[in-house]
Design an enzyme around this catalytic site. Structure first.
Site, short mmCIF file in Angstrom:
data_model
loop_
_atom_site.label_atom_id
_atom_site.label_comp_id
_atom_site.label_asym_id
_atom_site.label_seq_id
_atom_site.Cartn_x
_atom_site.Cartn_y
_atom_site.Cartn_z
N GLU A 137 0.88 -1.18 0.00
CA GLU A 137 0.00 0.00 0.00
C GLU A 137 0.90 1.22 0.00
O GLU A 137 1.62 1.48 0.97
CB GLU A 137 -0.92 -0.02 1.22
CG GLU A 137 -2.08 0.94 1.07
CD GLU A 137 -2.00 2.08 2.03
OE1 GLU A 137 -1.72 3.21 1.57
OE2 GLU A 137 -2.19 1.87 3.23
N CYS B 292 -1.89 8.30 3.67
CA CYS B 292 -1.82 7.96 2.24
C CYS B 292 -3.11 8.30 1.52
O CYS B 292 -3.11 8.59 0.32
CB CYS B 292 -1.51 6.48 2.09
SG CYS B 292 -2.68 5.41 2.97
#
Length: 485
Positions: free
Chosen positions: A253, A287
């Protein structure tokens, strides 16, 4: 409970002092005070951990589903009974607000609760049709073995446990390295929870070290079957190269340049509310944080006006103060990086609607407007309380702008037409799109992950079950089979 004394690695069920000659000071990013000093583990200690994990996993894989669940239930009990102390550590160690810290604990507990559903998956056997007479085909799910886990500083407990809890629930063992800046929230508190829960020794190993000590050994160990990493895209690409050369699985990720789109028929006031949260929770160090606000020209001036007015009132300062929303960035290097982005944008002539300021690692919000989507400012993952607002000529133009990035993690669309919004969501090149909400969303039962350069693999149940197990076909020939020769 005072967790600050947990400054050792956790290897084979024991708290082990690092053997390096080097130490690391884990500092509060707001005031610079030292939370704990860690003597780092060595390459030799890391390699020993992988060997220990490999042997421990063989036994753990055979433990009953109910016994695995009992361990996980006690982990939940530990987090819930120590909640206030953990919230305090998260705020002090990450610079996150009390709101952020509580959200992180809730997410962590939710992950472990969902992991309770996973041990039974190992007992499920699926029969599939056989093309040969008197044959039975059975499909089993088996643990992979040892899983390498590497977690970041921003949501350290949550982003560690979303790998660790499913991995252990599915019969794997784990060698885990948290970011040293968040060694407590991302590592040793988790180890303490599993120690409290009675997890057999060696199933979970937490290594406090850095790259200077171990290099790529976390990635290159022949005893690990999967590398789970959350962090930057350049590091993710490096991991992908090593894993590919060793035919290892990865769960990556990575970075994001997440668009927030206000379409022509969207509600401005609702969009502004969502925008404030999605941009400034944890100072934008997520993120999934909104990176670009793409606003239809019909709403542009109104959105800018209302957004800037709201941003002016965001409380900034000490993250342990319950009123604070924007606290410090994680360290001086990140604060310097954010200020360089700001200075470069100013030098390039980008118009600024709200001028923030810097005090140590604390940067109050900056808002840039009339930003060009192909500018360096718009194409950079900001990871800070810097907002960039871009004008779109039409809904179609907004979608085009949103997709004009190599990243594709999360995205958001504001529209009153939910049917059309659903179709538009499918045209956004990202792993996740949220209609009439902001970009920062997660839950243990959704397929969390990105597209393009934002990562590979999916977290969340049941997708993580496929990632963290091996599918095995077993055929049974019930009667003797005649062969053609």
């Amino acid at each position: 409970m005072d967790f600050t004394s947990l400054n050792k690695s956790f290897i084979n069920g024991k708290w082990i002092e690092g053997k390096s000659q080097r130490t690391f000071d884990n500092q509060n990013p707001y005031d610079g005070s030292i939370i704990q000093t860690i003597r780092l583990a060595t390459l030799e200690q890391l390699e020993e951990s992988f060997l220990i994990a490999k042997e421990a996993q063989k036994h753990w894989a055979k433990i009953t589903a109910e016994d695995k669940k009992d361990v996980l239930k006690k982990v939940i009990e530990f987090f819930e009974s120590n909640r206030n102390s953990i919230v305090d550590i998260i705020s002090r160690e990450t610079g996150g607000s009390v709101v952020k810290a509580n959200v992180e604990v809730d997410l962590t507990v939710g992950l472990v609760k969902e992991a309770l559903n996973m041990p039974d998956e190992l007992n499920k056997v699926k029969e599939v049709p056989a093309g040969i007479e008197n044959r039975v085909n059975r499909v089993h799910k088996l643990p992979l073995g040892v899983i390498t886990s590497i977690s970041p500083f921003n949501f350290p407990m949550n982003l560690s446990m979303r790998t660790i809890a499913p991995a252990i629930a599915l019969g794997n063992s784990v060698v885990h390295k948290p970011d040293s800046q968040t060694a407590l929230a991302g590592g040793t508190i988790i180890a303490k929870a599993f120690e409290y829960a009675g997890l057999p020794k060696g199933v979970f190993n937490c290594i406090l070290t850095d790259l200077e000590e171990i290099g790529d050994a976390m990635l290159e160990s022949p005893h690990s079957q999967l590398i789970s990493f959350t962090g930057s895209t350049p590091v993710g690409k490096h991991i992908g190269k090593i894993a590919g050369s060793m035919l290892k699985r990865v769960a990556l990720e990575l970075g994001g340049n997440n668009p927030f789109i206000l379409l022509k028929d969207g509600n401005v006031d609702q969009a502004v509310d969502a925008a404030i949260f999605g941009k400034f929770i944890h100072q934008g160090q997520i993120c999934m944080s909104i990176n670009r606000f793409i606003i239809h020209q019909n709403h542009y001036d109104k959105f800018v006006e209302k957004f800037v007015e709201r941003v002016k009132d965001i409380p900034c300062g000490d993250p342990t103060d319950p009123k604070t929303i924007v606290g410090p960035l994680i360290n001086e290097e990140q604060a310097d990086k954010a200020m360089k982005i700001i200075d470069d944008a100013k030098e390039a002539g980008v118009k600024i609607a709200l001028e923030g300021k810097r005090e140590g690692n604390l940067i109050t919000p900056f808002v840039f407007i009339d930003v060009e989507n192909d500018s360096e400012l718009a194409q950079t993952e900001l990871f800070s309380p810097i907002a960039t607002i871009i004008k779109a000529d039409s809904d179609e133009h907004a979608i085009e702008l949103a997709n004009d990035t190599p990243f594709g993690l999360s995205s958001a669309i504001f529209t009153e037409d939910l049917t059309e919004g659903g179709q538009i969501a499918l045209s956004i090149e990202s792993g996740m799109t949220h209609i009439n909400d902001q970009t920062v969303n997660d839950h243990p039962t959704v397929p969390f992950g990105g597209a393009k350069e934002s990562g590979m693999g999916r977290f969340g149940n049941p997708w993580i079950v496929e990632e963290f197990t091996m599918t095995k076909w077993v055929s049974i020939q019930k009667e003797y089979r005649k062969y053609p020769f």
